[in-house]
Design a protein around this motif. Structure first.
Motif, PDB file in Angstrom:
ATOM      1  N   LEU A  91      39.482  40.612  47.303  1.00 55.34           N
ATOM      2  CA  LEU A  91      38.675  41.755  46.908  1.00 55.34           C
ATOM      3  C   LEU A  91      38.157  41.576  45.489  1.00 55.34           C
ATOM      4  CD1 LEU A  91      41.063  44.560  48.178  1.00 55.34           C
ATOM      5  CD2 LEU A  91      38.763  44.159  49.060  1.00 55.34           C
ATOM      6  N   CYS A  92      36.931  41.955  45.288  1.00 56.84           N
ATOM      7  CA  CYS A  92      36.323  41.967  43.975  1.00 56.84           C
ATOM      8  C   CYS A  92      36.054  43.420  43.602  1.00 56.84           C
ATOM      9  CB  CYS A  92      35.018  41.175  44.018  1.00 56.84           C
ATOM     10  SG  CYS A  92      34.077  41.188  42.485  1.00 56.84           S
ATOM     11  N   ALA A  93      36.200  43.750  42.342  1.00 58.73           N
ATOM     12  CA  ALA A  93      35.910  45.092  41.866  1.00 58.73           C
ATOM     13  C   ALA A  93      35.207  44.985  40.524  1.00 58.73           C
ATOM     14  CB  ALA A  93      37.192  45.912  41.734  1.00 58.73           C
ATOM     15  N   SER A  94      34.493  46.034  40.163  1.00 58.12           N
ATOM     16  CA  SER A  94      33.824  46.026  38.863  1.00 58.12           C
ATOM     17  C   SER A  94      33.926  47.403  38.234  1.00 58.12           C
ATOM     18  CB  SER A  94      32.367  45.577  38.986  1.00 58.12           C
ATOM     19  OG  SER A  94      31.570  46.534  39.651  1.00 58.12           O
ATOM     20  N   SER A  95      33.761  47.436  36.911  1.00 55.61           N
ATOM     21  CA  SER A  95      33.805  48.709  36.205  1.00 55.61           C
ATOM     22  C   SER A  95      32.898  48.652  34.985  1.00 55.61           C
ATOM     23  CB  SER A  95      35.241  49.045  35.791  1.00 55.61           C
ATOM     24  OG  SER A  95      35.722  48.134  34.817  1.00 55.61           O
ATOM     25  N   LEU A  96      32.569  49.843  34.512  1.00 56.28           N
ATOM     26  CA  LEU A  96      31.737  49.961  33.318  1.00 56.28           C
ATOM     27  C   LEU A  96      32.521  49.579  32.074  1.00 56.28           C
ATOM     28  CD1 LEU A  96      29.969  53.331  34.122  1.00 56.28           C
ATOM     29  CD2 LEU A  96      28.801  51.168  33.663  1.00 56.28           C
ATOM     30  N   PRO A  97      31.849  49.244  30.999  1.00 60.13           N
ATOM     31  CA  PRO A  97      32.543  48.969  29.739  1.00 60.13           C
ATOM     32  C   PRO A  97      33.388  50.162  29.310  1.00 60.13           C
ATOM     33  CG  PRO A  97      30.222  48.372  29.575  1.00 60.13           C
ATOM     34  CD  PRO A  97      30.388  49.082  30.877  1.00 60.13           C
ATOM     35  N   GLY A  98      34.618  49.907  28.983  1.00 58.87           N
ATOM     36  CA  GLY A  98      35.487  50.966  28.489  1.00 58.87           C
ATOM     37  C   GLY A  98      35.976  51.934  29.541  1.00 58.87           C
ATOM     38  N   ALA A  99      35.622  51.714  30.792  1.00 61.22           N
ATOM     39  CA  ALA A  99      36.022  52.640  31.854  1.00 61.22           C
ATOM     40  C   ALA A  99      37.133  52.038  32.688  1.00 61.22           C
ATOM     41  CB  ALA A  99      34.831  52.970  32.744  1.00 61.22           C
ATOM     42  N   ALA A 100      38.043  52.886  33.129  1.00 64.02           N
ATOM     43  CA  ALA A 100      39.128  52.406  33.978  1.00 64.02           C
ATOM     44  C   ALA A 100      38.755  52.442  35.458  1.00 64.02           C
ATOM     45  CB  ALA A 100      40.378  53.246  33.744  1.00 64.02           C
ATOM     46  N   GLU A 101      37.771  53.279  35.831  1.00 60.76           N
ATOM     47  CA  GLU A 101      37.416  53.411  37.235  1.00 60.76           C
ATOM     48  C   GLU A 101      36.835  52.099  37.759  1.00 60.76           C
ATOM     49  OE1 GLU A 101      36.398  57.453  35.322  1.00 60.76           O
ATOM     50  OE2 GLU A 101      36.406  55.336  34.762  1.00 60.76           O
ATOM     51  N   ALA A 102      37.445  51.589  38.812  1.00 65.22           N
ATOM     52  CA  ALA A 102      37.000  50.329  39.400  1.00 65.22           C
ATOM     53  C   ALA A 102      36.487  50.579  40.805  1.00 65.22           C
ATOM     54  CB  ALA A 102      38.144  49.321  39.425  1.00 65.22           C
ATOM     55  N   PHE A 103      35.397  49.900  41.152  1.00 61.77           N
ATOM     56  CA  PHE A 103      34.773  50.052  42.463  1.00 61.77           C
ATOM     57  C   PHE A 103      34.843  48.709  43.185  1.00 61.77           C
ATOM     58  CE2 PHE A 103      33.252  54.291  41.766  1.00 61.77           C
ATOM     59  CZ  PHE A 103      33.163  54.383  40.391  1.00 61.77           C
ATOM     60  N   PHE A 104      35.315  48.775  44.412  1.00 65.38           N
ATOM     61  CA  PHE A 104      35.590  47.555  45.153  1.00 65.38           C
ATOM     62  C   PHE A 104      34.447  47.137  46.070  1.00 65.38           C
ATOM     63  CE2 PHE A 104      39.947  46.295  44.394  1.00 65.38           C
ATOM     64  CZ  PHE A 104      40.480  47.415  43.782  1.00 65.38           C
ATOM     65  N   GLY A 105      34.376  45.838  46.299  1.00 63.59           N
ATOM     66  CA  GLY A 105      33.525  45.289  47.338  1.00 63.59           C
ATOM     67  C   GLY A 105      34.242  45.329  48.673  1.00 63.59           C
TER      68      GLY A 105
ATOM     69  N   THR B  24      55.560  56.404  41.541  1.00 63.87           N
ATOM     70  CA  THR B  24      56.173  56.352  40.217  1.00 63.87           C
ATOM     71  C   THR B  24      55.648  55.127  39.490  1.00 63.87           C
ATOM     72  OG1 THR B  24      58.078  55.101  41.026  1.00 63.87           O
ATOM     73  CG2 THR B  24      58.270  57.495  41.007  1.00 63.87           C
ATOM     74  N   TYR B  25      55.627  55.202  38.175  1.00 63.38           N
ATOM     75  CA  TYR B  25      55.181  54.065  37.378  1.00 63.38           C
ATOM     76  C   TYR B  25      56.192  53.817  36.268  1.00 63.38           C
ATOM     77  CZ  TYR B  25      53.285  57.690  34.234  1.00 63.38           C
ATOM     78  OH  TYR B  25      53.134  58.777  33.395  1.00 63.38           O
ATOM     79  N   SER B  26      56.133  52.639  35.692  1.00 66.36           N
ATOM     80  CA  SER B  26      57.171  52.256  34.740  1.00 66.36           C
ATOM     81  C   SER B  26      56.694  52.258  33.291  1.00 66.36           C
ATOM     82  CB  SER B  26      57.707  50.865  35.099  1.00 66.36           C
ATOM     83  OG  SER B  26      56.671  49.889  35.036  1.00 66.36           O
ATOM     84  N   ASP B  27      55.402  52.030  33.067  1.00 64.44           N
ATOM     85  CA  ASP B  27      54.894  51.884  31.708  1.00 64.44           C
ATOM     86  C   ASP B  27      54.426  53.244  31.170  1.00 64.44           C
ATOM     87  OD1 ASP B  27      53.637  51.234  29.343  1.00 64.44           O
ATOM     88  OD2 ASP B  27      52.402  49.645  30.188  1.00 64.44           O
ATOM     89  N   SER B  28      55.150  53.780  30.219  1.00 71.57           N
ATOM     90  CA  SER B  28      54.808  55.100  29.699  1.00 71.57           C
ATOM     91  C   SER B  28      53.459  55.114  28.984  1.00 71.57           C
ATOM     92  CB  SER B  28      55.915  55.586  28.753  1.00 71.57           C
ATOM     93  OG  SER B  28      56.104  54.656  27.706  1.00 71.57           O
ATOM     94  N   ALA B  29      52.912  53.933  28.671  1.00 74.22           N
ATOM     95  CA  ALA B  29      51.604  53.864  28.015  1.00 74.22           C
ATOM     96  C   ALA B  29      50.449  53.976  29.003  1.00 74.22           C
ATOM     97  CB  ALA B  29      51.484  52.569  27.226  1.00 74.22           C
ATOM     98  N   SER B  30      50.734  53.915  30.298  1.00 74.04           N
ATOM     99  CA  SER B  30      49.660  54.041  31.298  1.00 74.04           C
ATOM    100  C   SER B  30      49.009  55.402  31.177  1.00 74.04           C
ATOM    101  CB  SER B  30      50.209  53.839  32.703  1.00 74.04           C
ATOM    102  OG  SER B  30      50.564  52.491  32.892  1.00 74.04           O
ATOM    103  N   ASN B  31      47.689  55.436  31.271  1.00 76.05           N
ATOM    104  CA  ASN B  31      47.002  56.699  30.989  1.00 76.05           C
ATOM    105  C   ASN B  31      45.955  57.087  32.025  1.00 76.05           C
ATOM    106  OD1 ASN B  31      45.049  54.804  30.490  1.00 76.05           O
ATOM    107  ND2 ASN B  31      44.606  55.469  28.408  1.00 76.05           N
ATOM    108  N   TYR B  32      45.870  56.330  33.111  1.00 78.99           N
ATOM    109  CA  TYR B  32      44.853  56.628  34.127  1.00 78.99           C
ATOM    110  C   TYR B  32      45.437  56.286  35.484  1.00 78.99           C
ATOM    111  CZ  TYR B  32      40.619  56.008  36.934  1.00 78.99           C
ATOM    112  OH  TYR B  32      39.676  56.074  37.923  1.00 78.99           O
ATOM    113  N   PHE B  33      45.292  57.230  36.434  1.00 81.14           N
ATOM    114  CA  PHE B  33      45.978  57.082  37.721  1.00 81.14           C
ATOM    115  C   PHE B  33      45.011  57.428  38.853  1.00 81.14           C
ATOM    116  CE2 PHE B  33      49.924  56.587  35.523  1.00 81.14           C
ATOM    117  CZ  PHE B  33      49.778  57.366  34.383  1.00 81.14           C
ATOM    118  N   PRO B  34      44.380  56.428  39.453  1.00 83.38           N
ATOM    119  CA  PRO B  34      43.459  56.679  40.555  1.00 83.38           C
ATOM    120  C   PRO B  34      44.159  56.581  41.911  1.00 83.38           C
ATOM    121  CG  PRO B  34      43.248  54.418  39.844  1.00 83.38           C
ATOM    122  CD  PRO B  34      44.325  55.046  38.992  1.00 83.38           C
ATOM    123  N   TRP B  35      43.533  57.174  42.901  1.00 84.10           N
ATOM    124  CA  TRP B  35      43.955  57.040  44.289  1.00 84.10           C
ATOM    125  C   TRP B  35      42.787  56.483  45.085  1.00 84.10           C
ATOM    126  CZ3 TRP B  35      48.753  58.006  46.389  1.00 84.10           C
ATOM    127  CH2 TRP B  35      49.686  58.639  45.554  1.00 84.10           C
TER     128      TRP B  35
END
Lengths: 113, 113
Positions: A91-105, B24-35
């Motif tokens: 799977l490949c995914a991409s995201s915007l600069p500075g963004a955590a949201e990733a979108f998959f192929g 559950t997650y282990s790294d307390s520095a994690s700051n974004y949680f997608p589903w």
């Protein structure tokens, strides 16, 4: 479809052969990720690019695996001397600069016979 | 590094009932949680996400809650429908360096009509 595209969708290869997959990210996304997914598992991180720079590689990425993103746009993932254990969805995914949201192929399903 | 555990691995509910998936997650520095929702043969699709500065987020029949102290977050689907049947993945984004999303192993949800 302006999303992440991957090619091919399916690949069957004989053990020992080399294979190459391509990923075209969403156009304005400068981050590109490769993940591997086996049956019943979540995506496992392989490697990550920001523009053309490969910033991180997982220990899952053995010496037989190499990824490139030469112009900061599309990326290729090559597997040399394929083994049956390489059979998976890539799977490949991409995201915007500075963004955590990733979108998959859609992924490339590799079967090594 | 970050480690994400997801439960249950399979979940069957009657149409109209609620479904809850926990991570559950282990790294307390994690700051974004997608589903992500992944239907058979399709790409993982982002359905909802939450950042560490909020405790709950809702989007129609889907809600996510986050407990930073306990380092766990949950997906809640109310009034389930057959089209909710899929594999759901949680993920965490470690806020350190260039590490990308770390995924749980997934929950296969079956909604029985």
């Amino acid at each position: 479809d302006t999303g992440v595209s991957q090619d091919p969708r399916h690949k069957i290869t004989k053990r020992g052969q080399n294979v190459t997959f391509r990923c075209d990210p969403i156009s304005e996304h400068n981050r590109l990720y490769w993940y591997r997914q086996t049956l019943g598992q979540g995506p496992e991180f392989l490697t990550y690019f920001q523009n053309e720079a490969q910033l991180e590689k997982s220990r899952l990425l053995s010496d037989r695996f190499s990824a490139e993103r030469p112009k900061g746009s599309f990326s290729t993932l090559e597997i040399q001397r394929t083994e049956q254990g390489d059979s998976a969805m890539y799977l490949c995914a991409s995201s915007l600069p500075g963004a955590a949201e990733a979108f998959f192929g859609q992924g490339t399903r590799l079967t090594v016979v | 590094g970050e480690n994400v555990e997801q439960h249950p691995s399979t979940l069957s509910v009657q149409e109209g009932d609620s479904a809850v998936i926990k991570c559950t997650y282990s790294d307390s520095a994690s700051n974004y949680f997608p589903w992500y929702k992944q239907e058979l043969g399709k790409r993982p699709q982002l359905i909802i996400d939450i950042r560490s500065n909020v405790g709950e987020k809702k989007d129609q029949r889907i809600a996510v809650t986050l407990n930073k102290t306990a380092k766990h977050f949950s997906l809640h689907i109310t009034e389930t429908q057959p089209e909710d049947s899929a594999v759901y993945f949680c993920a965490a984004y470690p806020n350190s360096g260039n590490t990308p999303l770390v995924f749980g192993k997934g929950t296969r949800l079956s909604v029985i009509a």
